[in-house]
Design a protein around this motif. Structure first.
Motif, mmCIF file in Angstrom:
data_model
loop_
_atom_site.group_PDB
_atom_site.id
_atom_site.type_symbol
_atom_site.label_atom_id
_atom_site.label_comp_id
_atom_site.label_asym_id
_atom_site.label_seq_id
_atom_site.Cartn_x
_atom_site.Cartn_y
_atom_site.Cartn_z
ATOM 1 N N TRP A 3 43.399 -75.982 -56.419
ATOM 2 C CA TRP A 3 42.604 -74.785 -56.133
ATOM 3 C C TRP A 3 41.688 -75.028 -54.957
ATOM 4 C CZ3 TRP A 3 42.573 -69.832 -57.645
ATOM 5 C CH2 TRP A 3 41.409 -69.063 -57.497
ATOM 6 N N PHE A 4 41.688 -74.093 -54.017
ATOM 7 C CA PHE A 4 40.683 -74.061 -52.958
ATOM 8 C C PHE A 4 39.765 -72.891 -53.264
ATOM 9 C CE2 PHE A 4 43.660 -76.465 -50.311
ATOM 10 C CZ PHE A 4 42.790 -77.277 -49.611
ATOM 11 N N PRO A 5 38.478 -73.065 -53.147
ATOM 12 C CA PRO A 5 37.599 -71.938 -53.490
ATOM 13 C C PRO A 5 37.687 -70.830 -52.449
ATOM 14 C CG PRO A 5 36.322 -73.714 -52.527
ATOM 15 C CD PRO A 5 37.729 -74.227 -52.660
ATOM 16 N N ASP A 6 37.477 -69.586 -52.906
ATOM 17 C CA ASP A 6 37.413 -68.455 -51.976
ATOM 18 C C ASP A 6 36.050 -68.421 -51.310
ATOM 19 O OD1 ASP A 6 39.949 -67.346 -52.758
ATOM 20 O OD2 ASP A 6 38.982 -66.904 -54.661
ATOM 21 N N ASN B 221 33.509 -69.340 -58.939
ATOM 22 C CA ASN B 221 34.881 -69.322 -58.429
ATOM 23 C C ASN B 221 35.754 -70.386 -59.100
ATOM 24 O OD1 ASN B 221 36.734 -69.678 -55.449
ATOM 25 N ND2 ASN B 221 36.530 -67.776 -56.579
#
Lengths: 318, 537, 363
Positions: free
Chosen positions: B438-441, B447
């Protein structure tokens, strides 16, 4: 020509070895030795390799030592074990790819050449089209279609093998079809047809004879291609994952970044394995091809003695 | 292979072509001239409405203005084009713009552009766009030229200021962009819809972008420190690594392999800067199909929990981080990565030896207490191509750790990305346990919570916990910062008991610069925005 | 990855679709039939790639599969129309092509025509460069091998030719880079040109897209030198592969002509072997080489995929691999359609040449 020889001496490799001389014999023997070494390694991998193909160690990228004679990879695999076990994967891909493409290519070529007409035209156009198709795309699609993209050992082997098969069928097809068409017009076949003899059998025999002349090279071509395509698949993430089986192409791809950082042992050995295997197979195939082709067969004394025209030659120049 | 140390001297000879032409045409590396930054990311669209990926957003951050932004070294949203921004009522977030702002093409940048940008984002709602981030936005109005009012569906949304710094929020010129369609790159470049720190001078998609300093930028980040920066795109990180060593590029930003970085650390001519990263890697458990899951032959929630906990006791994160990633990833002991407000490390004390290392006896005890006997078979899935090529090595390590305990038998399976994405949730859970990343938005702890642990999470792993759901909804609208932080901590502590996902690793941001380049470290903060404006040489 | 070795007996007669025309069909008619075969070839390829790409997934899942729930993905796929019956999509696509509208790439929003023009010229440049290398190595050394037939020079050259082929391109490329770029420092690591040259090339008014040509036209000699330096390693990496093929082909054909009657006649009259080789044997041997060279175009394009990636040469092969991963149907279809056109036309020309040389080869 082929009446009095023993069965043994008529086996493809043996008969060519007898025909060969000088350097040509040297190249043929080199090819035989390298290919035999490759096959033996594959058969005896469990005995030769100190570790399993997917056995993992905590020392990653360790340089060669007495425990790991060729060092370990970034994933903690023993390079020596991976290289040895890789022969098995390579042999499997070759066997599947070659068996499939010879089978399908020869049948389609015979049908197309013999029946002719619209079937022939359509098959020729399709074969031409496929010949132009990017192999890599086909390989990817096959890996997804066969296994939903699961990169375990068998799906990796089959997707590489089938994609090669599809691309190689047109080549077998072209050779066999051309041969069939030419033979169909030969007077002795035409007359055989007229008298009701089995023309198919006559043709099959001649085609077989001519095919055995071209097949060794196509075979080795296919074999080397299979190994290189498997490596290319690994390059795109569609190959065989290291935890399923050992595969040279994958290991070599992942060694690229190592090589640029001075870690030479992860790439050199699988790389050398690929080069030597393809070299051996191609030497074998090319030497056999040359020996079967009278124009290329080694001459005893240049310019002095010319081999009398053989039946093979007549067929070639007809 | 060839020793690579001390190559820079050799590199100099390569640069001396005849008539001194080599120096200038080799470009970048020599003193003066633009700063050349290499990356292996890709631009999909320059239009914010059409792209939702790191590579495109990185470029947008240089050229488009934002209402809120964060200055280098911090991730807190502060006014950028705005002079102020705050909740004027629970459902109204009002932003006041600086007066007299201009686009690079000379037209005025005012509240009309802002309203236009958000309206089109929602209207276009492109399949590959980030419009979902604006899920809480009901409408935007522009009562006067410098005032924008965002009307929200859910009041006091604490993530909204962060959303205004996110990929959904770059402001674009209403005279250049189409209100109904994703606008193509050429139109944007020709229309000069730029008002960030830089304008684009030359653009060759995914080959190079030449940025020129935008002298009229007067936002939070201040003027860019150098007049021109060139961004060079690589396909193969090894080439980028060789180029930074040779001095052909000044900065290498994303992504190099652990091996590359490890070897660059010992190169005197370059500097390796490491900052906190927002990327996390974790294993998802499908509560229906995992061992003892609800839809298996022997459903038993307690045993299933014991399996998850025993795995947490057994896995040695530090060994993976060191062996596979050479320290470019760090062990992750929570659901919210370190560096975010509210991040704690509950898994460290709850599992293993209490210090982050594994504890096999504890794992055995958990399983036997729950009545699980014999090795548990785990069908573990991972993807070899989407999260970097080391995933295979990472999961081979996990498999060998789990199997070495004697408690588990692991069937490792890998699948190509598109099939993987379809399969992971197919038929209610074709993958009982699987890898995701996961990459944060945007840089807010939420998030890492709402998308994963709320009832309708995107994992679709049939997990739900009413107490946690309630806490998640509560923190989202809690104005009091300290109180919100403590709720976020509570969620992590509670979730650590349930373990619906098993956090493994946290990525670091790594940038490699030539020693002549200054400022790289300043931008490696928890906002995960690489600001070219901080670079100088 | 494509076949890098020529087929045995790769003479025009064996390559072209052949049929003895008992009625002695006219050349004109044959050419006409052959010309119209170009279209079904292209149609077949485009159709194949259309359906195959649909099997492999969609661009939305490829891009967002790790961020969105399955129902959200399905919703977006529905909005984009990718869930409609595949035949409707297919005929819609055919309709678009018929009107010359190839669309825009899904994953990075380029007009297909622009994309093909930009990356196609890069690949063309690489192909030309590597063809030069291949010919420069393949022809003289092939003739040498034929002349020194069965001597040690012949053996060495042939083993070398096979070794070039046996080394995976990305590995050969890496070795070249380490030796000539990092160690010796002679050539740049990767790319088509340095950054400042790239910028100069991008700002030209009407570029051909072939860098060295553009540099010459604009009189920018610094840029030309820079481009030349960048061209060497990729051209060698890809050229060596093809050089091996040419070497073997030249050798085989020269040996073939050397044993022909008229050469034998010359030999018996005391003409030297060297003179025979250079004056008499080499011209007839060239004809099949030219034919096969045409056929190599398709193979060259295949080999370009890995060469381009290894050397950051932003061309069609490189883009194809990228678009495949992104499941960008439109882009992949566009590239394959172009490849199909190139290959079909090349095959057509090869067949025409073959028909002109050997009247037996006709429909």
């Amino acid at each position: 020509m082929e009446t009095k020889k023993s069965l043994f001496s008529r086996l493809p490799v043996v008969s060519q070895l007898k025909k060969s001389m000088g350097l040509q014999r040297g190249m043929l023997i080199a090819g035989i030795v390298m290919t035999a070494a490759f096959l033996l390694t594959a058969a005896l991998a469990p005995l030769i390799s100190p570790y399993g193909a997917t056995q993992r160690f905590n020392e990653t990228q360790a340089p060669p030592s007495s425990v790991h004679i060729w060092g370990t990879t970034a994933g903690g695999y023993d390079v020596f074990a991976r290289t040895i076990w890789g022969t098995q994967t390579a042999v499997l891909v070759i066997v599947v790819a070659v068996a499939l493409s010879i089978f399908i290519g020869v049948i389609l070529g015979l049908l197309s050449g013999y029946i002719g007409g619209w079937l022939d035209r359509i098959l020729v156009v399709v074969a031409d089209a496929i010949y132009a198709f990017p192999t890599l795309l086909l390989a990817m699609v096959m890996s997804i279609a066969i296994s939903q993209g699961r990169s375990n050992m068998w799906s990796g082997i089959f997707s590489a093998a089938i994609s090669i098969t599809v691309v190689f069928i047109p080549q077998y097809f072209r050779v066999i079809r051309a041969e069939t068409i030419r033979l169909k017009a030969e007077p002795f076949v035409e007359s055989a047809i007229v008298v009701g003899a089995s023309s198919v059998r006559i043709m099959a025999r001649h085609i077989y004879k001519n095919a055995t002349r071209t097949l060794p090279l196509i075979f080795t071509l296919n074999a080397s291609e299979a190994i290189l395509t498997l490596a290319g698949l690994g390059f795109l993430g569609f190959g065989i994952e290291p935890s399923s089986a050992a595969e040279w192409g994958y290991d070599l791809n992942h060694a690229q970044t190592d090589a640029a950082s001075g870690i030479w042992w992860t790439g050199v050995f699988p790389g050398a394995a690929i080069v030597l295997t393809v070299l051996g197979l191609t030497l074998l195939g090319e030497s056999m091809n040359d020996l079967n082709d009278p124009r290329l067969r080694g001459r005893k004394r240049v310019g002095k003695k010319k081999n009398g025209p053989t039946k093979d030659e007549e067929l070639v120049d007809a | 292979m060839v020793a690579v140390a001390g190559v820079s001297l050799l590199a100099l000879t390569a640069c001396t072509g005849p008539a001194g032409g080599g120096g200038s045409s080799q470009g970048g590396g020599a003193a003066g001239g633009p700063i050349v930054v290499g990356t292996t990311d890709k631009v999909t669209f320059l239009d914010p409405a059409g792209s939702y990926d790191n590579g495109s957003f990185m470029v947008m951050n240089q050229i488009y203005p934002f209402l809120l932004n964060s200055s280098p070294g911090s991730a807190d949203p502060k006014p950028d084009m705005a002079v102020s921004a705050s909740f004027t009522s629970p459902t109204e977030y009002t932003v006041k713009l600086k007066p007299g702002l201009k686009w690079a093409n000379g037209t005025a940048l005012d509240s009309k552009d802002v309203k236009f940008s958000f309206d089109r984002m929602l209207k276009i709602n492109d399949a590959n766009g980030p419009a979902t981030l604006l899920g809480n936005l009901e409408s935007v109005s522009a009562p006067d030229a410098t005032t924008v009012v965002f009307k929200l569906k859910l009041g006091n949304d604490q993530t909204f200021p962060q959303v205004l710094t996110s990929p959904a929020a770059p402001i674009v010129d209403d005279t250049v962009f189409s209100p109904t369609k994703v606008t193509d790159d050429d139109t944007i470049i020709k229309g000069k819809s730029f008002a960030g720190q830089f304008s684009i001078d030359t653009y060759k998609k995914n080959e190079l972008i030449a940025f020129k300093k935008n002298p009229s930028y007067q936002g939070l980040l201040g003027p860019a420190k150098s007049d021109s920066v060139t961004l060079k795109y690589y396909a193969d990180s090894t080439n980028m690594k060789l180029d930074i060593q040779k001095g052909n590029i000044d900065v290498a930003w994303r992504s190099m392999t652990a091996t590359d970085i490890d070897s660059l650390k010992s190169d005197k001519n370059v500097r390796v800067d490491i900052g906190p990263g927002g990327e996390i890697r974790y294993i998802v458990f499908n509560f229906d199909t995992m061992p003892f899951g609800a839809k298996t032959a022997t459903p038993d929630a307690a045993k299933a929990l014991a399996v998850r906990q025993a795995m947490a006791d057994t896995i040695d994160r530090k060994a993976i981080a060191d062996q596979v990633y050479k320290g470019t990833y760090l062990p992750l002991y929570s659901f919210v990565p370190q560096g975010f407000t509210g991040a704690i490390e509950p898994l460290k004390k709850d599992y293993g030896d209490g210090n982050g290392a594994p504890d096999l006896d504890k794992a055995k005890k958990v399983l036997s207490d729950a009545g699980v006997s014999g090795p548990v078979t785990l069908d573990l899935q991972y993807n070899p191509d989407h999260y970097g090529s080391s995933s295979g090595d990472e999961y081979a390590a996990i498999k060998s750790q789990l199997e070495a305990s004697g408690l588990f038998k692991v069937n490792l399976q890998s699948t190509e990305w598109v099939s993987y994405s379809k399969q992971r949730t197919a038929n209610g859970g074709a993958y009982p346990l699987y890898q995701l990343g996961w990459f944060p938005d945007y840089s807010d702890a939420d998030n890492y919570l709402t998308p994963f642990f709320s009832k309708d999470n995107f994992l679709k792993n049939h997990y739900s916990n009413d107490a946690i759901q309630k806490l998640i909804s509560e923190q989202l609208v809690t104005n009091d910062k300290a109180k919100r932080t403590s709720i976020i901590e509570q969620i992590q502590t509670d979730e650590a008991k349930d373990l619906s996902t098993l956090p493994l690793l946290q990525g670091a941001q790594v940038a490699v610069s030539n020693v002549k380049v200054n400022g790289t470290k300043d931008t490696l903060d928890a906002s995960f925005k690489f600001r070219l404006g901080v670079l100088s040489k | 990855m494509t076949a890098m070795i020529d087929l045995p007996q790769a003479e025009p007669a064996a390559q072209a679709p052949e049929r003895k025309s008992k009625a002695g069909g006219s050349l004109g008619k044959y050419l006409l039939v052959r010309f119209f075969l170009i279209f079904p070839t292209i149609l077949i390829l485009v159709t194949m790639v259309f359906f195959l790409m649909r099997v492999t997934g969609d661009p939305i899942t490829a891009a967002l599969g790790g961020r969105l729930a399955p129902d959200q993905l399905a919703q977006r796929i529905h909005e984009a129309g990718y869930d409609r019956p595949i035949f409707i999509q297919y005929f819609e696509y055919l309709g678009q092509i018929a009107t010359g509208n190839f669309g825009r790439t899904i994953s990075d929003n380029l007009a297909i025509s622009d994309m093909l023009a930009t990356y196609g010229t890069a690949t063309l440049e690489l192909a030309i460069n590597s063809l030069i290398v291949a010919l420069a190595i393949g022809i003289p050394f092939g003739m040498l091998a034929a002349y020194k037939r069965d001597k040690y020079q012949d053996a060495i050259l042939r083993v070398l030719a096979i070794s070039f082929y046996a080394t995976p391109v990305f590995f050969a490329g890496l070795l070249l880079k380490l030796v000539f770029s990092i160690w010796l420092g002679w050539f740049p690591v990767s790319g088509r040109a340095g950054t400042s040259t790239e910028i100069a090339m991008a700002s030209l008014a009407a570029p051909t897209g072939i860098y060295w040509l553009d540099a010459l036209r604009s009189g920018n000699m610094n840029a030309f030198w820079d481009i030349a330096q960048h061209s060497v390693l990729p051209a060698v990496a890809l050229g060596l592969l093809t050089a091996g093929i040419f070497l073997r082909l030249v050798r085989t054909n020269v040996i073939g002509t050397l044993s022909k009657d008229y050469v034998e006649a010359g030999r018996s009259r005391g003409v030297s072997e060297y003179r025979l080789l250079t004056k008499h044997a080499y011209k007839p041997a060239l004809i099949p080489i030219i034919t096969v060279m045409g056929l190599q175009i398709a193979l060259l394009l295949g080999g370009a995929v890995l060469t381009e990636t290894t050397f950051e040469w932003k061309g069609l092969g490189f883009q194809l691999a990228h678009y495949l991963t992104a499941r960008d149907f439109v882009a992949v279809q566009g590239i394959v359609a172009l490849l199909a056109v190139i290959v079909a036309i090349t095959n057509f020309i090869v067949d025409v040449v073959a028909a002109l040389i050997d009247p037996r080869v006709r429909y």
